[in-house]
Design a protein around this motif. Structure first.
Motif, mmCIF file in Angstrom:
data_model
loop_
_atom_site.group_PDB
_atom_site.id
_atom_site.type_symbol
_atom_site.label_atom_id
_atom_site.label_comp_id
_atom_site.label_asym_id
_atom_site.label_seq_id
_atom_site.Cartn_x
_atom_site.Cartn_y
_atom_site.Cartn_z
ATOM 1 N N ASN A 1 11.809 -25.969 -16.249
ATOM 2 C CA ASN A 1 10.720 -25.688 -16.864
ATOM 3 C C ASN A 1 10.620 -25.573 -18.310
ATOM 4 O O ASN A 1 9.646 -26.113 -19.073
ATOM 5 C CB ASN A 1 9.919 -24.445 -16.315
ATOM 6 N N LEU A 2 11.554 -24.939 -18.700
ATOM 7 C CA LEU A 2 11.716 -24.754 -20.368
ATOM 8 C C LEU A 2 12.060 -26.133 -20.796
ATOM 9 O O LEU A 2 11.301 -26.666 -21.784
ATOM 10 C CB LEU A 2 12.954 -23.985 -20.556
ATOM 11 N N ASN A 3 12.868 -27.093 -20.264
ATOM 12 C CA ASN A 3 12.939 -28.268 -20.680
ATOM 13 C C ASN A 3 11.587 -28.994 -20.889
ATOM 14 O O ASN A 3 11.426 -29.742 -21.929
ATOM 15 C CB ASN A 3 13.961 -29.291 -19.906
ATOM 16 N N GLN A 4 10.529 -28.911 -19.879
ATOM 17 C CA GLN A 4 9.358 -29.555 -19.998
ATOM 18 C C GLN A 4 8.642 -29.043 -20.959
ATOM 19 O O GLN A 4 7.969 -29.636 -21.658
ATOM 20 C CB GLN A 4 8.696 -29.310 -18.574
ATOM 21 N N LEU A 5 8.827 -27.735 -21.155
ATOM 22 C CA LEU A 5 8.071 -27.043 -22.281
ATOM 23 C C LEU A 5 8.496 -27.674 -23.681
ATOM 24 O O LEU A 5 7.899 -27.898 -24.877
ATOM 25 C CB LEU A 5 8.056 -25.638 -22.466
ATOM 26 N N PHE A 6 9.783 -27.914 -23.705
ATOM 27 C CA PHE A 6 10.403 -28.492 -24.947
ATOM 28 C C PHE A 6 9.794 -29.902 -25.208
ATOM 29 O O PHE A 6 9.554 -30.096 -26.426
ATOM 30 C CB PHE A 6 11.932 -28.420 -24.995
ATOM 31 N N ASN A 7 9.949 -30.561 -24.031
ATOM 32 C CA ASN A 7 9.344 -31.885 -24.267
ATOM 33 C C ASN A 7 8.036 -32.079 -24.827
ATOM 34 O O ASN A 7 7.560 -32.692 -25.816
ATOM 35 C CB ASN A 7 9.490 -32.857 -22.919
ATOM 36 N N ASP A 8 7.000 -31.070 -24.060
ATOM 37 C CA ASP A 8 5.601 -30.975 -24.651
ATOM 38 C C ASP A 8 5.715 -30.817 -25.937
ATOM 39 O O ASP A 8 4.834 -31.328 -26.674
ATOM 40 C CB ASP A 8 4.828 -30.035 -23.741
ATOM 41 N N TYR A 9 6.393 -29.633 -26.553
ATOM 42 C CA TYR A 9 6.354 -29.386 -27.905
ATOM 43 C C TYR A 9 6.647 -30.302 -28.744
ATOM 44 O O TYR A 9 5.993 -30.665 -30.013
ATOM 45 C CB TYR A 9 7.373 -28.093 -27.897
#
Length: 107
Positions: free
Chosen positions: A55-63
């Motif tokens: 989930n954190l990796n997806q948030l990083f990608n979104d950021y």
């Protein structure tokens, strides 16, 4: 972002009642919510379970897709897709740098 880490259930709890992993997630959510131009995070995966890491990796990608620049300091091999450059430090010195990153390669 709160729903990404299933934090909607703990809204209203006191910080002292959170586990170290939950506290870490809250700090990461705050950092991403502020949307700085440059975000430098040291060891973001420490204390996080497998699902939270994904989930954190997806948030990083979104950021980064929204224009933010992310710098991770990590010894973890499960990095987000947005990481496209890396450097290796040893004894405080840069020993290797690259503009391509093979996520499957063991460094």
């Amino acid at each position: 972002m709160l729903s990404t880490f299933k934090y909607t259930k703990i809204v209203g709890e006191q910080l002292i009642e959170l586990s170290s992993g939950e506290h870490k997630k809250l700090q990461l959510i705050k950092a991403l919510w502020l949307s700085p131009q440059l975000l430098i995070i040291d060891q973001p995966y420490t204390g996080l379970d497998t699902n939270s890491r994904a989930n954190l990796n997806q948030l990083f990608n979104d950021y980064t897709n929204k224009g933010g620049t992310l710098m991770l300091i990590s010894n973890d091999q499960e990095l987000p897709d947005c990481i496209n450059r890396f450097a290796t430090l040893k004894d405080g010195k840069l020993i290797e740098g690259n503009t391509t990153f093979n996520i499957n390669k063991k460094y």
